[in-house]
Every structure is written in structure tokens, then in C-alpha cells.
Design an enzyme around this catalytic site. Structure first.
Site, PDB file in Angstrom:
ATOM      1  N   GLU A   1      -3.697   1.988  -7.149  1.00 60.08           N
ATOM      2  CA  GLU A   1      -4.239   3.384  -6.018  1.00 60.08           C
ATOM      3  C   GLU A   1      -3.261   4.521  -6.666  1.00 60.08           C
ATOM      4  OE1 GLU A   1      -6.365   1.639  -2.885  1.00 60.08           O
ATOM      5  OE2 GLU A   1      -4.410   1.552  -2.209  1.00 60.08           O
TER       6      GLU A   1
ATOM      7  N   HIS B   1       0.993  -1.363   0.004  1.00 59.09           N
ATOM      8  CA  HIS B   1       0.081  -0.113  -0.154  1.00 59.09           C
ATOM      9  C   HIS B   1       1.246   0.941   0.134  1.00 59.09           C
ATOM     10  CE1 HIS B   1      -2.676   3.123   0.725  1.00 59.09           C
ATOM     11  NE2 HIS B   1      -3.743   2.151   0.653  1.00 59.09           N
TER      12      HIS B   1
END
Ligand code: 13P
Length: 262
Positions: free
Chosen positions: A166, A94
Site C-alpha cells: 500500500e 497500516h
């Protein structure tokens, strides 16, 4: 047809009892769907209690992170080996881990390999910063992140992996436009087809994450090749998250009945 996957990343929010309450509220609102997978990623602390509470016909669990060694003298860390009875999925790489905790490309690669070794499906996050996009480097960044992270995997393993696009500039800010998402999703799948094989490219699920909310969900569901979403703050609001899940289910059902995407 690939199953739609909706993942709620609760980040560093909710203690174990708050997490249990949110799960309870979601269970009341989300029905059992066979054409869609709903995955919750609570804090490490809440994984164990939620695993006993969860209705497995509706939800699966994911870790937000884990270490790449299976055991040893690594104070403060939790391994995928320890998580394998609790979670189906592990979020890896992430951007908050890459940027706040300095996780580099090689660490992400080792974590992906550790998840696979422990039979946990990696949800590998990739994406460019605003500066990188402005400089026209988006594809190069995606290329470098994918190349390193997937380098120890076979085509078969890549086919079972989930990739979440993302863009760093969208997270908690403003969702990317459907055409920007489409370009990245197409690039990711083409990369996998070229470097591994067409079967892996067909099987790999590609998600989008970054300010996904009920207001933008229909535009994003229409992006060709998209297989679902990785959702941050909207996953903490049970009405928003349940609304997204039900909208995705209706979308999938309509696609099936119109014979699209078979
Ligand atoms: P937001 O949905 O809050 O933008 O967060 C996205 C994200 O980082 C999910 O992993």
C-alpha cells in the site's frame, strides 16, 4: 494456485447498525465463490455483531488493528487473543497506524508475532511515502519494513502470511500504475524467496491497496503475481465492492479455464 483475496477496510466508518446494513446489502449481491475469499474489516465495535450475522460461505472477518500483548493493564487496547474467535485475519502496520499513531517497525513486528501466536493470519501492510519514492528509496523501505516485521517468523509462517503493498501516496488519492505495482509485488516475493525459501515465496499472498476502484480493477488484476486487493473507500459502497468481487471472480474463472497460473 493461490486464492484471490479481496479485503474491505472500512476504517473508522459505520457504527454497528450501519455496518450490519452494509453487510446485508453485500450479501444480497455477492454470490458464494470457492475460488475467491472476501474479507471485511469493520470497526472493532462491529466485529461481534457482524460475526453472528455473517454468511461464512461468502465472507470472513478481519480486525483493523490489535495490541501485541495477549492481556494485561493496557487501557483501551484489544488483543488478538480476544479476537481469535471472531476474525480470521488481522490488518497490521497500516500506514495510517504507522504515521498517525506512530507505530514503529518493532511494534509492527510484535503485532505480526502476536497474530500468528493466536492463529490469526496477518495482513501486513508495507509501502513507501511519496517522498521516499521520489528519492528512489522504495525498495529500501520495503526491505526494512519486511525485514523487521517478519523477523520472528519461520518460513512456514511467512508462507501463510498476507502482505499488502500500500504505497502511502496512493491511499485515497490515485491508484498506482500496474507497472509500479508489479515492481513492488515482484520485489516482495523475491525478498521472501531469498530470506526464507522458495516455497514461502510461492505461497505468500501479495495484495495491492491504494484507491482500488471498479474503473481500475481490470488493469490491476492483470499484474503478474498479484493475489488481490485491500480496498478502503470503495468497500463502503456496496455496488462498487460487489462489482470488484464479481470482476475478480470472472477473472479467476477465465484464468483457470485458459490453464494459466496453475
Ligand atoms: P483507499 O482504497 O480509500 O485508497 O484506501 C486504501 C487503504 O488504505 C486500504 O487499507
Amino acid at each position: 494456485m493461490r486464492k484471490l483475496l479481496i479485503v474491505g477496510n472500512w476504517k473508522m466508518h459505520l457504527n454497528a447498525s450501519q455496518a450490519s446494513l452494509l453487510l446485508h446489502r453485500l450479501s444480497e449481491r455477492i454470490k458464494i465463490h470457492h475460488d475467491i475469499e472476501v474479507v471485511l474489516a469493520p470497526s472493532m465495535l462491529a466485529l461481534q455483531p457482524l460475526s453472528t450475522q455473517i454468511d461464512r460461505r461468502k465472507f470472513r472477518l478481519a480486525s483493523q488493528n490489535a495490541y501485541f500483548h495477549d492481556e494485561g493493564a493496557f487501557t483501551g487496547e484489544v488483543s488478538f487473543t480476544m479476537l481469535r474467535e471472531l476474525v480470521h485475519y488481522g490488518i497490521i502496520g497500516h500506514s495510517e497506524r504507522r504515521h498517525i499513531f506512530d507505530e514503529d517497525l518493532n511494534m509492527v513486528r510484535d503485532k505480526v508475532a502476536a497474530a500468528i501466536r493466536n492463529e490469526i493470519t496477518p495482513i501486513l501492510c508495507v509501502g513507501e511515502t511519496k517522498h521516499e519514492r521520489d528519492e528512489g528509496e522504495t525498495k529500501q523501505v520495503l526491505h526494512d519494513q519486511l525485514m523487521t516485521a517478519l523477523s520472528n517468523l519461520t518460513a512456514h509462517e511467512v508462507g501463510k502470511t498476507v502482505i499488502a503493498y500500500e504505497p502511502v501516496w496512493a491511499i485515497g488519492q490515485v491508484a498506482a500504475k500496474p507497472d509500479q505495482v508489479e515492481a513492488a509485488v515482484t520485489y516482495i516475493r523475491r525478498y521472501i524467496g531469498d530470506v526464507f525459501n522458495e516455497l514461502a515465496a510461492k505461497k505468500v499472498r501479495v495484495l495491492y491497496g491504494g484507491d482500488v476502484a471498479p474503473e481500475v480493477i481490470h488493469g490491476l488484476l492483470a499484474v503478474p503475481g498479484i493475489d488481490g486487493f485491500l480496498i478502503g473507500h470503495s468497500s463502503l459502497n456496496y455496488e462498487s465492492f460487489a462489482g470488484i468481487v464479481e470482476a475478480a471472480h470472472r477473472w479467476q474463472r477465465n484464468r483457470r479455464s485458459s490453464g494459466e497460473g496453475e
